[in-house]
Scaffold this active site. Structure first.
Site, PDB file in Angstrom:
ATOM      1  N   LYS A 129      30.805 -59.468  44.199  1.00 22.37           N
ATOM      2  CA  LYS A 129      31.141 -60.398  43.119  1.00 22.37           C
ATOM      3  C   LYS A 129      30.225 -61.624  43.164  1.00 22.37           C
ATOM      4  CE  LYS A 129      35.496 -61.083  42.353  1.00 22.37           C
ATOM      5  NZ  LYS A 129      36.514 -61.104  41.325  1.00 22.37           N
TER       6      LYS A 129
ATOM      7  N   ARG B  31      38.369 -66.573  45.010  1.00 24.78           N
ATOM      8  CA  ARG B  31      38.402 -65.125  44.821  1.00 24.78           C
ATOM      9  C   ARG B  31      37.671 -64.401  45.950  1.00 24.78           C
ATOM     10  NH1 ARG B  31      39.104 -63.891  39.122  1.00 24.78           N
ATOM     11  NH2 ARG B  31      39.329 -65.840  37.995  1.00 24.78           N
TER      12      ARG B  31
ATOM     13  N   GLY C 203      41.676 -54.783  44.028  1.00 28.21           N
ATOM     14  CA  GLY C 203      43.058 -55.218  44.241  1.00 28.21           C
ATOM     15  C   GLY C 203      43.505 -55.234  45.695  1.00 28.21           C
TER      16      GLY C 203
ATOM     17  N   ARG D 146      25.660 -11.856  57.500  1.00 26.55           N
ATOM     18  CA  ARG D 146      26.502 -11.603  58.681  1.00 26.55           C
ATOM     19  C   ARG D 146      26.898 -10.127  58.662  1.00 26.55           C
ATOM     20  NH1 ARG D 146      28.864 -17.031  57.374  1.00 26.55           N
ATOM     21  NH2 ARG D 146      28.860 -18.280  59.265  1.00 26.55           N
TER      22      ARG D 146
ATOM     23  N   ARG E 299      21.416 -10.859  60.349  1.00 26.35           N
ATOM     24  CA  ARG E 299      21.822 -11.149  61.717  1.00 26.35           C
ATOM     25  C   ARG E 299      22.488  -9.931  62.318  1.00 26.35           C
ATOM     26  NH1 ARG E 299      26.149 -15.666  62.994  1.00 26.35           N
ATOM     27  NH2 ARG E 299      27.583 -14.043  62.325  1.00 26.35           N
TER      28      ARG E 299
ATOM     29  N   GLU F 148      22.282 -21.532  68.665  1.00 30.59           N
ATOM     30  CA  GLU F 148      23.671 -21.947  68.463  1.00 30.59           C
ATOM     31  C   GLU F 148      24.419 -22.149  69.777  1.00 30.59           C
ATOM     32  OE1 GLU F 148      25.870 -18.980  66.264  1.00 30.59           O
ATOM     33  OE2 GLU F 148      24.775 -17.332  67.184  1.00 30.59           O
TER      34      GLU F 148
ATOM     35  N   THR G  31      24.897 -24.100  63.411  1.00 32.02           N
ATOM     36  CA  THR G  31      25.517 -25.375  63.775  1.00 32.02           C
ATOM     37  C   THR G  31      27.037 -25.295  63.904  1.00 32.02           C
ATOM     38  OG1 THR G  31      25.279 -25.911  61.439  1.00 32.02           O
ATOM     39  CG2 THR G  31      23.698 -26.903  62.961  1.00 32.02           C
ATOM     40  N   ASN G  32      27.631 -24.185  63.447  1.00 33.38           N
ATOM     41  CA  ASN G  32      29.084 -24.035  63.683  1.00 33.38           C
ATOM     42  C   ASN G  32      29.330 -23.854  65.176  1.00 33.38           C
ATOM     43  OD1 ASN G  32      29.285 -23.959  60.901  1.00 33.38           O
ATOM     44  ND2 ASN G  32      29.349 -21.720  60.817  1.00 33.38           N
TER      45      ASN G  32
HETATM   46  C1  PEP Z   1      27.032 -20.651  63.296  1.00 33.11           C
HETATM   47  O1  PEP Z   1      27.558 -20.528  64.404  1.00 33.11           O
HETATM   48  O2  PEP Z   1      26.710 -21.733  62.819  1.00 33.11           O
HETATM   49  C2  PEP Z   1      26.783 -19.457  62.475  1.00 33.11           C
HETATM   50  C3  PEP Z   1      26.130 -19.553  61.342  1.00 33.11           C
HETATM   51  O3  PEP Z   1      27.328 -18.311  62.887  1.00 33.11           O
HETATM   52  P1  PEP Z   1      28.868 -17.929  62.705  1.00 33.11           P
HETATM   53  O4  PEP Z   1      29.498 -18.969  61.859  1.00 33.11           O
HETATM   54  O5  PEP Z   1      28.889 -16.593  62.089  1.00 33.11           O
HETATM   55  O6  PEP Z   1      29.347 -17.942  64.111  1.00 33.11           O
HETATM   56 MG    MG Z   2      27.653 -18.544  65.273  1.00 32.05          MG
END
Ligand code: PEP
Ligand code: MG
Length: 902
Positions: free
Chosen positions: A29, A98, A107, A582, A637, A767, A789-790
């Site tokens: 503001k 203000r 608010g 997959r 994969r 991974e 990255t999972n």
């Molecule tokens: C992962 O682990 O990021 C991946 C792509 O493989 P998944 O999810 O199938 O384990």
């Molecule tokens: Mg995996």
């Protein structure tokens, strides 16, 4: 060295000293009031106390040294400019105090108006207003009310009761029917309420009023609702608020006065026009309180054409200056227009795209800036069907919004029933405690998936997102009873066949059918709407910005797809290859039994038979995908299921065997199976025999897949098509694992491809943390890396990806340990560091190493920016997120100085 006074920090800025780029210091503001002042627009004079002063106050509990004197000096110069003194009994200057933080927090914090009024200056104010006693006493009662509530925590209802009381006595509902005497009486009543709650008289000293009001605004930064709002909006907690002290102007001086709000374009749709509301003879808080109904801004033209024309001129000027949609607040005091606020206005996702396109057309911004003004989260919102919640619907439960969208249908509890009912043309919602790969058919058949367990990367969530299917996971208020075909939630019992609606964006679950509307943006991506030939401004703008993003981006965008249909859709959505196919998803249904036989095979022959039966099926899968992708790279994969997903459930099997034994049946076969399942049973399947480990333990499994891939590629090429397969080995932690698989794969490929010209790359997922840390070695045996990255997040943090989000992340989020689940957006400091190390060391060992990511983060907007910065070649994500990744990859590539429109 001679001692000298430290240079005193500047805590107070006159409006003429600031500008719009000083939001960190002056708040939104204050910075914008300064900007408007410097543009020569009619802003009531005033000054801003900086966020630095607020931060110092909040840290030490007292105003920083020098602040009081600086306020005094700025107040004096304001008084000189206005020719009035604060609270002067004869001709008082009044100010508003203000809040105004860097990011708008509507608010959430405090404001006090009419500071400077007291028992004496109220008379002076009446004189200023041409003897308007009613106005003066009304202003005074407003000050006591706001000051009492805000500064001294007097319960607001007490003031409201007193006001209602007077209105009742007078037999009216309208404030405007109260005369000066009524309001004088109300001031007395308010003062008594004030004294009762605070134990002191209402402060008559204007400077004390001012100081206490400033302090209250500082304190309001840490009010509960402000803290909650910041958490929700992800606004950092340590920014503090600025305080604006502004000369009062009055919209309640009679019919030639008033107050209003306006947008320079429609913040809902982006359409051009005049959007705003006006309330004659009122102050801003009356509009908010909804005491009287506002009229459309256009009606001001009849009431006060001069002010209306001036306002329209100012709005056009502001748009041109800010080069964006602005929202404004203004007051007209006896025919004189005053601008009280402007800012780049919030807007819906649709309006963001439409406005960005319009501004390009108008020559106000270029396409880079337009791309900067929109984001992937907005695009994602535009891609999902939405509930029309204009009727009243109350959610019965709330889980995790795991895959956005809106779905209604009949509840079913098994995959088989989902398939059956869907075949009859019914919409179904598959409800499970959690899903597993065997539910895939049911998930495909269902409109949406609802689970009582699991987080954003649970099986249900990942697969649903992959399919663009609505999913709510982890709705733990649901008691799901599959055998009884019902779930209970609170007092409700929902049986198979009852209709529920789930919102995968908010995670909310509703009983009954909530109507939905389709998204035109998806129709466009699907190729069903021609962007050159539509009058849909949104679609035209999305197309134009996407085209620019594609031209700007360095990252390529692939998709995670396991079927020809997914691959085809992803291509329509702009995917430039498959980054993750997959293959374990191809082993379900009828084939499951073959895999079970393979895993549990007692002899070589049994195993070879199972493999021989699987080979042609796999080959056909790959042929379909290669054909769809027509020469674009396809990363296949090798199989990576946690083992338990392919074995019959141990407990069930044990019960069956025991029951059969009891009955005296011949159970030799079942016993052998049970023994095998027991042998292979794992406590931690996600850390057990999966990925490359399974390939190394079960002879012939990977070899069969490699052969199927190579044969499929050759078949497609011999048919005149193109195929570009990349074989990816999962869960590698040591180069030796990869070398072993590679040696066998190379032998098979050489044998199969012959002179067909087919080339097959071999690479690995990164991974497992050890793989990231030994990437230099692993790169010697890999032509590409794809970051999983999972699993890297699961193993980097030690968080079970199936459990933790639903189980305890709420607490971590509450404590601020992280601002967002690391399964959703890459943890750049930790897991991201592993990616960075592996990328650098991999490339150092093998220049030209291809780098990609195929974990869920590949479609997350913030993560895409990180992967761009780390230098990956591509991101891969589920088909529905491909457009989002394209857009964000484009945004990551451009640099612009544009404004942050949060
Ligand atoms: C992962 O682990 O990021 C991946 C792509 O493989 P998944 O999810 O199938 O384990
Ligand atoms: Mg995996």
């Amino acid at each position: 060295m001679a001692a000298h006074d430290p240079v005193e920090q500047k805590y107070v800025y006159d409006f003429a000293e600031g500008n719009k780029d000083l939001k960190d210091l002056l708040g939104g503001k204050g910075a914008n009031l300064a900007e408007m002042t410097n543009l020569g627009l009619p802003v009531p004079p005033g000054f801003t106390i900086t966020t630095e002063a607020c931060k110092a106050y909040l840290t030490t509990g007292r105003e920083p040294d020098g602040l009081a004197a600086q306020i005094e000096a700025h107040l004096e110069s304001l008084e000189r400019e206005m020719g009035r003194r604060l609270g002067d009994p004869d001709d008082p200057l009044l100010v508003s105090v203000r809040s105004g933080a860097k990011f708008s927090m509507p608010g959430m914090m405090e404001t006090v108006l009419n500071v400077g009024l007291n028992d004496r200056s109220v008379v002076g104010l009446s004189n200023q207003a041409g003897g308007n006693d009613r106005f003066a006493w009304d202003s005074y009662r407003r000050l006591i009310q706001m000051f009492g509530k805000t500064v001294c925590e007097v319960p607001g209802e007490e003031f409201e009761h007193a006001l209602d009381e007077i209105k009742r006595a007078k037999g009216t509902h309208n404030d405007l029917d109260l005369d000066a005497d009524d309001l004088r009486g109300l001031v007395d009543a308010y003062k008594q309420i004030f004294a009762k709650h605070t134990g002191r008289e209402f402060p008559q000293e204007p400077r004390e009023q001012l100081d206490l009001a400033i302090r209250a605004v500082f304190d309001s930064w840490n009010a509960e609702r402000a803290i909650l709002y910041r958490r929700q909006e992800r606004i950092p907690a340590d920014l503090g608020t600025a305080v604006n002290v502004v000369t009062m102007v009055f919209g309640n001086l009679g019919p030639d006065s008033g107050t209003g709000v306006a947008f320079t374009r429609d913040p809902g749709s982006g359409a051009q026009g005049i959007y705003g509301d006006y309330l004659a003879n009122a102050q801003g808080e009356d509009v908010v309180a909804g005491i009287r109904n506002t009229v459309p801004l256009q009606e001001l033209e009849q009431l006060d054409k001069t002010s209306y024309d001036e306002l329209l001129g100012i709005m056009a000027r502001l748009e041109e200056h800010y080069k964006d949609l602005c929202d404004i607040e203004f007051t007209i005091e006896r025919g004189k227009l005053w601008m009280l606020q402007t800012r780049v206005g919030k807007r819906t996702a649709a309006a963001a795209f439409v406005i960005a396109g319009q501004l390009v057309d108008e020559g106000l911004i270029d396409l880079d800036e337009a791309l900067h003004r929109v984001n992937g989260a907005q695009l994602a919102q535009l891609m999902f069907p939405r509930f029309q919640l204009d009727h009243e619907f109350e959610p019965v439960a709330k889980g995790i919004g795991a895959s956005p969208g809106a779905a209604s249908g009949k509840v079913v509890f098994t995959s088989a029933r989902a398939v059956e009912l869907a075949a009859e043309g019914e919409s179904v919602i598959l409800v499970r405690r959690e899903t597993n790969p065997d539910d895939l058919n049911g998930m495909i058949a269902a409109k949406g998936i609802l689970t009582s367990r699991g987080g954003k990367t649970s099986h249900a969530a990942v697969v649903a997102r992959g399919m663009g299917k609505t999913c709510v996971s982890g709705a733990d208020e649901l008691e799901v009873n599959v055998p009884a075909k019902k779930f209970t939630v609170g007092d409700h019992v929902v049986n198979e066949g009852d209709v529920v609606s789930i919102d995968g964006t908010t995670g909310k679950v509703y009983l009954g059918e909530v109507p939905v509307m389709p998204s035109e943006v998806v129709q466009y991506f699907e190729g069903e709407l021609d962007p050159e030939n539509t009058d849909d401004a949104l679609v035209r703008s999305v197309h134009r910005i996407m085209t620019h993003a594609d031209a700007a981006r360095r990252l390529r965008v692939r998709t995670n797809a396991d079927t020809g249909a997914d691959a085809a859709r992803a291509r329509r959505f702009g995917a430039e290859g498959i980054g993750l196919c997959r293959t374990e998803h191809m082993f379900l249904g009828d084939r499951r039994e073959l895999v079970e036989r393979l895993i549990l095979a007692s002899g070589e022959q049994e195993r070879e038979d199972a493999l021989a039966a699987l080979l042609p099926l796999q080959r056909a899968d790959f042929i379909e995908i290669f054909r769809e992708m027509d020469g674009l790279p396809v990363t296949v994969r090798l199989i990576d299921p946690p083992l338990h997903e392919f074995l019959p459930p141990l407990e069930q099997l044990a019960v069956n065997v025991a029951v059969a034994q009891e009955r005296g049946e011949d159970v030799a076969k079942e016993e052998a199976l049970l023994a095998a399942v027991r042998r292979m049973h794992e406590e931690n399947p996600m850390l057990g025999l999966r990925g490359v480990r399974l390939g190394l333990v079960i002879p012939g499994l990977f070899a069969m897949q490699v052969r199927a891939i190579a044969e499929a590629a050759v078949a497609v090429v011999r048919d005149g098509g193109k195929a570009c397969p990349e074989i990816m080995v999962p869960l590698v932690g040591a180069v030796q694992e990869l070398e072993t698989v590679r040696a066998e794969a190379e032998r098979i490929i050489a044998e199969v491809v012959g002179d067909s010209g087919v080339e097959v790359l071999i690479g690995t997922m990164i991974e497992v943390p050890r793989a990231a840390l030994t990437a230099g070695q692993i790169a010697e045996a890999a032509e590409f890396f794809s970051f999983g990255t999972n699993d890297l997040t699961q193993m980097g943090w030690g968080f079970s990806r199936d459990d933790v989000e639903g189980a305890f992340f709420w607490r971590y989020l509450e404590l601020g340990i992280f601002g967002i689940s690391p399964f959703e957006s890459i943890d750049t400091d930790g897991v991201g560091r592993l990616v960075r190390i592996a990328a650098e060391e991999g490339r150092a060992a093998r220049p030209g190493l291809k780098l990609g990511v195929c974990g869920e983060h590949g479609g997350d907007p913030d993560s895409v920016h990180f992967f761009h910065e780390v230098g990956l070649d591509y991101v891969s994500c589920s088909p529905f997120r491909v457009p989002v990744a394209r857009l964000e990859a484009g945004r990551a590539s451009i640099t612009t100085t544009g404004s942050d429109s949060r």
